[in-house]
Motif scaffolding. Structure first.
Motif: not given
Length: 139
Positions: A35-42
């Motif tokens: 859905n076009g969201y970019r993110f970082r993990l932990h």
């Protein structure tokens, strides 16, 4: 009801439960990315190391296992009969730690979204993911 596994077998089983990249976590990440969201993990620099962090929106998402995080009134959050006091103390500690971490994130100006494992079961998954999108769109 007594445990059907020996103490050693139960210990081995419990030690193999993952804390990162679980199926529910991967499901939410795939949905967000699609859905076009970019993110970082932990992110280690944030309290509680949220499972998914959307820095652009200042949102931290925790995908909680119902058992491990003591999801209230959930059928998956039963405390085992064997070694009951140990598990009760362990889970209560997890709940308190989660509460403190969420409060710290709020103090730092972050919005926190908690998604429970049971909310990602096939029956509830679509509603939960749509609600997540709605929550992200309204700041």
């Amino acid at each position: 009801m007594a445990d059907v596994l020996s103490e050693e077998q139960r210990s081995r089983c419990m030690s193999h439960i993952k804390s990162k990249n679980t199926k529910p976590e991967v499901l939410v990440r795939s949905f967000l990315f699609a859905n076009g969201y970019r993110f970082r993990l932990h992110r280690k620099d944030l309290p509680g190391k949220p499972d998914i962090v959307l820095p652009k929106y200042k949102v931290a998402i925790f995908i909680n296992g119902c058992f491990w995080h003591g999801h209230k009134d959930c059928r998956y959050a039963t405390i085992p009969v064997n070694n009951h006091e140990f598990w009760k103390t362990k889970i209560e500690g997890n709940i308190e730690r989660d509460r403190i971490n969420i409060a710290k994130l709020h103090e730092f100006g972050w919005r926190v979204i908690e998604i429970w494992q049971c909310q990602l079961k096939p029956k509830n998954k679509d509603i939960t993911l749509q609600n997540l999108l709605t929550e992200l769109q309204y700041e």
